[in-house]
Design a protein around this motif. Structure first.
Motif, PDB file in Angstrom:
ATOM      1  N   GLU A  72       0.811  -1.221   0.000  1.00  0.00           N
ATOM      2  CA  GLU A  72       0.000   0.000   0.000  1.00  0.00           C
ATOM      3  C   GLU A  72       0.842   1.268   0.000  1.00  0.00           C
ATOM      4  O   GLU A  72       0.562   2.190  -0.762  1.00  0.00           O
ATOM      5  CB  GLU A  72      -0.954   0.026   1.212  1.00  0.00           C
ATOM      6  CG  GLU A  72      -1.773   1.311   1.202  1.00  0.00           C
ATOM      7  CD  GLU A  72      -2.868   1.384   2.235  1.00  0.00           C
ATOM      8  OE1 GLU A  72      -2.920   0.536   3.149  1.00  0.00           O
ATOM      9  OE2 GLU A  72      -3.690   2.309   2.116  1.00  0.00           O
ATOM     10  N   ASP A  89      -0.934  -5.006   3.106  1.00  0.00           N
ATOM     11  CA  ASP A  89      -1.427  -3.842   3.849  1.00  0.00           C
ATOM     12  C   ASP A  89      -0.777  -3.926   5.229  1.00  0.00           C
ATOM     13  O   ASP A  89      -1.152  -4.763   6.055  1.00  0.00           O
ATOM     14  CB  ASP A  89      -2.955  -3.867   3.958  1.00  0.00           C
ATOM     15  CG  ASP A  89      -3.493  -2.534   4.444  1.00  0.00           C
ATOM     16  OD1 ASP A  89      -2.726  -1.807   5.106  1.00  0.00           O
ATOM     17  OD2 ASP A  89      -4.656  -2.236   4.171  1.00  0.00           O
ATOM     18  N   ASP A  92      -4.024  -2.302   8.312  1.00  0.00           N
ATOM     19  CA  ASP A  92      -5.387  -2.154   7.820  1.00  0.00           C
ATOM     20  C   ASP A  92      -6.246  -1.688   8.991  1.00  0.00           C
ATOM     21  O   ASP A  92      -6.370  -2.395   9.997  1.00  0.00           O
ATOM     22  CB  ASP A  92      -5.907  -3.482   7.252  1.00  0.00           C
ATOM     23  CG  ASP A  92      -7.273  -3.296   6.632  1.00  0.00           C
ATOM     24  OD1 ASP A  92      -7.411  -2.423   5.757  1.00  0.00           O
ATOM     25  OD2 ASP A  92      -8.208  -4.006   7.039  1.00  0.00           O
ATOM     26  N   TRP A 216      -4.785  -4.898  -1.673  1.00  0.00           N
ATOM     27  CA  TRP A 216      -4.108  -5.203  -0.391  1.00  0.00           C
ATOM     28  C   TRP A 216      -5.097  -5.288   0.776  1.00  0.00           C
ATOM     29  O   TRP A 216      -4.787  -5.868   1.806  1.00  0.00           O
ATOM     30  CB  TRP A 216      -3.009  -4.167  -0.085  1.00  0.00           C
ATOM     31  CG  TRP A 216      -3.469  -2.741  -0.196  1.00  0.00           C
ATOM     32  CD1 TRP A 216      -4.200  -2.037   0.703  1.00  0.00           C
ATOM     33  CD2 TRP A 216      -3.210  -1.853  -1.291  1.00  0.00           C
ATOM     34  NE1 TRP A 216      -4.437  -0.773   0.245  1.00  0.00           N
ATOM     35  CE2 TRP A 216      -3.832  -0.617  -0.973  1.00  0.00           C
ATOM     36  CE3 TRP A 216      -2.517  -1.962  -2.499  1.00  0.00           C
ATOM     37  CZ2 TRP A 216      -3.781   0.485  -1.822  1.00  0.00           C
ATOM     38  CZ3 TRP A 216      -2.471  -0.864  -3.340  1.00  0.00           C
ATOM     39  CH2 TRP A 216      -3.097   0.336  -3.016  1.00  0.00           C
ATOM     40  N   ASP A 217      -6.300  -4.695   0.626  1.00  0.00           N
ATOM     41  CA  ASP A 217      -7.298  -4.781   1.697  1.00  0.00           C
ATOM     42  C   ASP A 217      -7.877  -6.190   1.812  1.00  0.00           C
ATOM     43  O   ASP A 217      -8.314  -6.608   2.886  1.00  0.00           O
ATOM     44  CB  ASP A 217      -8.488  -3.841   1.416  1.00  0.00           C
ATOM     45  CG  ASP A 217      -8.114  -2.374   1.429  1.00  0.00           C
ATOM     46  OD1 ASP A 217      -7.406  -1.953   2.341  1.00  0.00           O
ATOM     47  OD2 ASP A 217      -8.550  -1.648   0.502  1.00  0.00           O
TER      48      ASP A 217
END
Ligand code: IPD
Ligand code: CA
Ligand code: CA
Length: 277
Positions: A72, A89, A92, A216-217
């Motif tokens: 990210e 990530d 997050d 990436w989430d």
């Protein structure tokens, strides 16, 4: 598809990286040096996001120097169409973290030819380590996990989220949130897509949907839900694409019903068709 032995090796490497990044996040908890906006209003980055990501990149680079990475805070590194792409990530739930609200996690996913095949998610505050790889099952702190058995929306607990661009868009998910709040036992807005997904995987939630997400989430969480027996698709039930921004993840039993509500609530026609417009 990588062999089970290869996936196991990758799982161990991703675990080392997630725990190391988690340790950095714990050290910085409550004592951040910097909190900046990344452009869109409310989209924050802190020194903890950057330090945790550096830790992950160092460990993956040491073990797997030929693998490409999409992180990210650093962007894509190593080839445009690689077989292996790590989607990272480092933190997050940055907004939660900056407010010392404990729902945040490290999320490390691996895509093989564009499909998520492995996920490691670590919640430092709750000391929960979630791991899954295609065909190898899903675990929390090394114990197998599985999705819930809830079969009706009226008895379900759901989650969703609202992307940083929500202020300027008609498809901001507010209508869907209201409708499903009415139809279920509740809709939570936890503030970490990775934790929303693992909570579906371990049966704390029955379903989750969201728009405006990045690879990436979700790359890691998708594998956790699938390996725990759940289903992940686009809103309309078609194959999930990691770069589409939209996800519908459920315990499988609620998939049709939840997808139907999303379809009928969306004011702009087929919700899967306007994300990239
Ligand atoms: C965010 C969280 C949040 C979701 C946002 C994401 P970040 O990630 O996952 O739950 O609603 O769309 O961007 O910015 O905290 O890494
Ligand atoms: Ca995120
Ligand atoms: Ca983040």
């Amino acid at each position: 598809m990588p062999s089970p032995q290869k996936l196991q090796t990758f799982l161990d490497i991703a675990t080392e990286a997630a725990l190391a990044a988690g340790a950095v996040l714990q050290q910085c908890w409550g004592k951040l040096d910097s909190i900046e906006e990344k452009g869109r209003s409310g989209d924050l980055v802190t020194n903890a996001d950057r330090a945790a990501e550096a830790e992950i990149l160092k460990i993956l680079g040491r073990h797997l120097p030929n693998h490409a990475i999409l992180a990210e805070e650093s962007g894509q590194m190593g080839g445009s169409l690689p077989d292996y792409l790590w989607a990272i990530d480092p933190l997050d739930g940055t907004t939660n973290y900056a407010h010392q609200y404990p729902l945040y996690a490290v999320s490390i996913g691996l895509l093989y030819q564009g499909t998520p095949v492995l996920g490691v998610i670590f919640s430092p505050f709750f000391q929960e380590l979630y791991r899954a790889a295609s065909g190898l099952g899903a675990t929390c702190n090394r114990q197998p996990i599985c999705v819930s058995k809830t079969t009706s929306l009226e008895k379900s607990l759901l989650a969703t989220g609202f992307a940083y661009d929500r202020h300027g868009r008609d498809d901001n998910n507010y209508a869907e949130f209201c409708r499903l709040t009415h139809l279920s036992q509740g809709v939570r807005r936890g503030g970490s897509a990775a934790l929303d997904l693992v909570f579906v995987a371990c049966g704390r939630l029955d379903g989750y949907w969201e728009r405006g997400l990045s690879p990436w989430d979700v790359a890691a969480g998708v594998v956790l839900v699938q390996e725990a027996g759940g289903l992940v698709t686009a809103y309309d039930g078609s194959t999930f694409q990691v770069d589409s921004g939209r996800i519908l993840a459920t315990n499988r039993h609620l998939h049709l019903a939840l997808g139907e509500v999303l379809k009928n609530t969306c004011s702009l026609g087929n919700p899967d068709q306007y994300e990239l417009a």
